[in-house]
Design a protein around this motif. Structure first.
Motif, PDB file in Angstrom:
ATOM      1  N   PRO A  94     -22.468  16.403  24.712  1.00  0.00           N
ATOM      2  CA  PRO A  94     -21.746  16.885  23.563  1.00  0.00           C
ATOM      3  C   PRO A  94     -21.877  18.466  23.528  1.00  0.00           C
ATOM      4  CG  PRO A  94     -23.405  14.927  23.152  1.00  0.00           C
ATOM      5  CD  PRO A  94     -23.546  15.374  24.581  1.00  0.00           C
ATOM      6  N   GLY A  95     -20.730  18.816  22.869  1.00  0.00           N
ATOM      7  CA  GLY A  95     -20.389  20.302  22.660  1.00  0.00           C
ATOM      8  C   GLY A  95     -19.837  20.934  23.993  1.00  0.00           C
ATOM      9  N   THR A  96     -19.549  20.257  25.159  1.00  0.00           N
ATOM     10  CA  THR A  96     -18.833  20.740  26.198  1.00  0.00           C
ATOM     11  C   THR A  96     -17.420  21.029  25.663  1.00  0.00           C
ATOM     12  OG1 THR A  96     -20.041  19.322  27.525  1.00  0.00           O
ATOM     13  CG2 THR A  96     -17.779  20.037  28.548  1.00  0.00           C
ATOM     14  N   GLU A  97     -16.765  22.353  26.154  1.00  0.00           N
ATOM     15  CA  GLU A  97     -15.539  22.577  25.807  1.00  0.00           C
ATOM     16  C   GLU A  97     -14.528  22.065  26.783  1.00  0.00           C
ATOM     17  OE1 GLU A  97     -15.239  26.874  25.098  1.00  0.00           O
ATOM     18  OE2 GLU A  97     -16.619  26.692  23.481  1.00  0.00           O
ATOM     19  N   LEU A  98     -13.267  21.623  26.322  1.00  0.00           N
ATOM     20  CA  LEU A  98     -12.568  21.214  27.065  1.00  0.00           C
ATOM     21  C   LEU A  98     -11.095  22.219  26.880  1.00  0.00           C
ATOM     22  CD1 LEU A  98     -12.233  17.377  26.160  1.00  0.00           C
ATOM     23  CD2 LEU A  98     -13.313  18.361  28.104  1.00  0.00           C
ATOM     24  N   GLU A  99     -10.232  22.128  28.186  1.00  0.00           N
ATOM     25  CA  GLU A  99      -9.010  23.077  27.993  1.00  0.00           C
ATOM     26  C   GLU A  99      -7.979  21.920  28.460  1.00  0.00           C
ATOM     27  OE1 GLU A  99     -10.760  26.759  30.246  1.00  0.00           O
ATOM     28  OE2 GLU A  99     -10.281  25.456  31.397  1.00  0.00           O
ATOM     29  N   ARG A 100      -6.791  22.511  27.626  1.00  0.00           N
ATOM     30  CA  ARG A 100      -5.591  21.736  28.285  1.00  0.00           C
ATOM     31  C   ARG A 100      -4.456  22.707  29.054  1.00  0.00           C
ATOM     32  NH1 ARG A 100      -1.922  21.184  22.629  1.00  0.00           N
ATOM     33  NH2 ARG A 100      -2.528  23.089  21.808  1.00  0.00           N
ATOM     34  N   LYS A 101      -3.700  22.098  29.751  1.00  0.00           N
ATOM     35  CA  LYS A 101      -2.677  22.878  30.607  1.00  0.00           C
ATOM     36  C   LYS A 101      -1.444  23.627  29.768  1.00  0.00           C
ATOM     37  CE  LYS A 101      -0.884  23.330  35.016  1.00  0.00           C
ATOM     38  NZ  LYS A 101      -0.442  22.764  36.255  1.00  0.00           N
ATOM     39  N   VAL A 102      -1.431  24.573  29.671  1.00  0.00           N
ATOM     40  CA  VAL A 102      -0.153  25.025  28.926  1.00  0.00           C
ATOM     41  C   VAL A 102       0.598  25.950  29.722  1.00  0.00           C
ATOM     42  CG1 VAL A 102       0.748  26.613  26.972  1.00  0.00           C
ATOM     43  CG2 VAL A 102      -1.362  25.377  26.732  1.00  0.00           C
ATOM     44  N   ASP A 150       1.484  27.440  33.146  1.00  0.00           N
ATOM     45  CA  ASP A 150       0.742  27.553  34.509  1.00  0.00           C
ATOM     46  C   ASP A 150      -0.865  28.000  33.935  1.00  0.00           C
ATOM     47  OD1 ASP A 150       2.917  27.168  35.998  1.00  0.00           O
ATOM     48  OD2 ASP A 150       3.486  29.078  36.215  1.00  0.00           O
ATOM     49  N   ASN A 151      -1.197  27.794  32.938  1.00  0.00           N
ATOM     50  CA  ASN A 151      -2.524  28.369  32.533  1.00  0.00           C
ATOM     51  C   ASN A 151      -3.082  27.256  31.692  1.00  0.00           C
ATOM     52  OD1 ASN A 151      -1.972  31.263  33.325  1.00  0.00           O
ATOM     53  ND2 ASN A 151      -0.435  31.442  31.399  1.00  0.00           N
ATOM     54  N   TRP A 152      -4.282  27.468  31.488  1.00  0.00           N
ATOM     55  CA  TRP A 152      -5.076  26.540  30.882  1.00  0.00           C
ATOM     56  C   TRP A 152      -5.654  27.377  29.602  1.00  0.00           C
ATOM     57  CZ3 TRP A 152      -6.078  21.620  32.258  1.00  0.00           C
ATOM     58  CH2 TRP A 152      -5.554  20.903  33.453  1.00  0.00           C
ATOM     59  N   ARG A 153      -5.715  26.820  28.458  1.00  0.00           N
ATOM     60  CA  ARG A 153      -6.188  27.160  27.063  1.00  0.00           C
ATOM     61  C   ARG A 153      -7.256  26.229  26.612  1.00  0.00           C
ATOM     62  NH1 ARG A 153      -4.088  30.790  28.787  1.00  0.00           N
ATOM     63  NH2 ARG A 153      -2.136  32.026  28.512  1.00  0.00           N
ATOM     64  N   ARG A 154      -8.394  26.827  25.808  1.00  0.00           N
ATOM     65  CA  ARG A 154      -9.272  26.147  25.252  1.00  0.00           C
ATOM     66  C   ARG A 154      -8.551  25.172  24.076  1.00  0.00           C
ATOM     67  NH1 ARG A 154     -12.383  25.502  20.563  1.00  0.00           N
ATOM     68  NH2 ARG A 154     -14.501  24.876  20.767  1.00  0.00           N
ATOM     69  N   THR A 155      -8.969  23.657  24.444  1.00  0.00           N
ATOM     70  CA  THR A 155      -8.203  22.870  23.380  1.00  0.00           C
ATOM     71  C   THR A 155      -9.306  22.052  22.429  1.00  0.00           C
ATOM     72  OG1 THR A 155      -6.366  21.224  23.302  1.00  0.00           O
ATOM     73  CG2 THR A 155      -8.120  21.041  24.891  1.00  0.00           C
ATOM     74  N   GLY A 156     -10.461  21.891  22.932  1.00  0.00           N
ATOM     75  CA  GLY A 156     -11.393  21.021  21.979  1.00  0.00           C
ATOM     76  C   GLY A 156     -12.829  20.923  22.498  1.00  0.00           C
ATOM     77  N   THR A 157     -13.517  19.976  22.006  1.00  0.00           N
ATOM     78  CA  THR A 157     -15.027  19.917  21.819  1.00  0.00           C
ATOM     79  C   THR A 157     -15.532  18.455  22.064  1.00  0.00           C
ATOM     80  OG1 THR A 157     -15.203  21.598  20.433  1.00  0.00           O
ATOM     81  CG2 THR A 157     -17.393  20.481  21.023  1.00  0.00           C
ATOM     82  N   VAL A 158     -16.245  18.149  23.046  1.00  0.00           N
ATOM     83  CA  VAL A 158     -16.865  16.765  23.470  1.00  0.00           C
ATOM     84  C   VAL A 158     -17.901  16.372  22.159  1.00  0.00           C
ATOM     85  CG1 VAL A 158     -18.032  15.472  24.722  1.00  0.00           C
ATOM     86  CG2 VAL A 158     -16.428  16.767  25.697  1.00  0.00           C
TER      87      VAL A 158
END
Length: 298
Positions: A233-241, A243-251
């Protein structure tokens, strides 16, 4: 023994019993207990006239949740079952306001043995329970129960099995890692019957109501699964935008189903597309798939 990688809502096991070591209980009793909790929680305690227990959240004045819980009446008042790590935050908030009411508020986690039970053949297990055991049926297909007993209950599986089913149901259990970070709608609690919009005032109600009636909800809870190293819990996720990756959410919660295979719940943008590639921040080899929700957000 059934494998943890099994999808429990698709291949329903006969009977799984798990000791829920990570759960705890706050007890609220006293002359003003019901009115006090009605002014504190997102659920409407008047519904206890119709239902044996309620699901809800406990929020700070800004509307962000300390905890989410199952609430049930007991012989002396009310019991709130929540993640043990979230108890400290809720307990402090309750006691802050409790001094103005005739209530007793305490952590009674060590007084109860908390068990999770689910499957298609749970009747025999339930029949053998101590007569003082409290039973909450919290799910079906498969049938799912929370059991509270003053005496030890023999169990066969670790808590990860219970957590895996909760993740399949996309029903979160908020921990201290994410306390005071999310309004209940970001955890989908309104879709799970955990938020009343017509009960009147309670702590955090203004923010929660604005999010519903003014269309300000931008994030929601989703289930994801795929290959990744251990996630907490609290791990951060990224999504692909592009060719880049952007922070997108929290577990919010996660279970390691098998080697490098994770199943988790995370708060993501409400409008994220199902096919969007998602990975764990800092783990470039990870790749997670977003699942469809098993209910309507509403």
């Amino acid at each position: 023994m059934i494998a943890l990688e099994t999808s429990f809502v698709e291949q329903m096991p006969a009977c799984v019993s798990a000791k829920l070591d990570d759960y705890g209980i706050i007890a609220v009793s006293g002359e003003d207990a019901e009115g006090f909790l009605q002014s504190q929680l997102t659920c409407d305690l008047r519904q206890l006239a119709e239902y044996p227990f309620l699901y809800g959240a406990h929020c700070e004045p800004s509307g962000k949740a300390f905890s989410n819980f199952w609430l049930l009446p007991s012989s002396q008042g009310f019991l709130l079952i929540m993640h043990r790590s979230a108890i400290a935050g809720s307990l402090a908030q309750f006691k802050k306001y409790g001094v103005f009411n005739k209530v007793d508020i305490e952590d009674v986690s060590d007084d109860w043995f908390i068990t999770g039970l689910f499957g298609t053949e749970t009747d025999a297990f339930i029949a053998d329970l101590n007569e003082n055991t409290l039973q909450l049926k919290v799910g079906s297909q498969p049938n799912q129960y929370l059991l509270l007993s003053p005496a030890t209950i023999s169990t066969d599986y670790p808590q990860a099995y219970w957590d895996a089913l909760e993740i399949e149901r996309v029903r979160p259990q908020l921990t201290a890692d994410n306390s005071q970070q999310f309004v209940p709608q970001m955890l989908n609690l309104q879709a799970l019957g955990g938020v009343s919009f017509d009960k009147g005032c309670y702590i955090g109600q203004e923010t929660i109501a604005r999010m519903k009636y003014l269309g300000r909800q931008k994030r929601a809870l989703y289930r994801l699964s795929g290959e990744a190293a251990t996630i907490v819990p609290g791990t951060e996720l990224e999504r692909k935008v592009g060719d880049n990756w952007r922070r997108t959410g929290t577990v919010i919660m996660a279970v390691n189903r098998s080697e490098n295979q994770q199943d988790l719940l995370a708060v993501l943008p409400l409008d994220i597309e199902k096919g969007t590639p998602v990975r764990v921040r800092g783990d470039e080899a990870s790749l997670l798939e977003i699942h469809s929700l098993p209910y309507q957000l509403g």
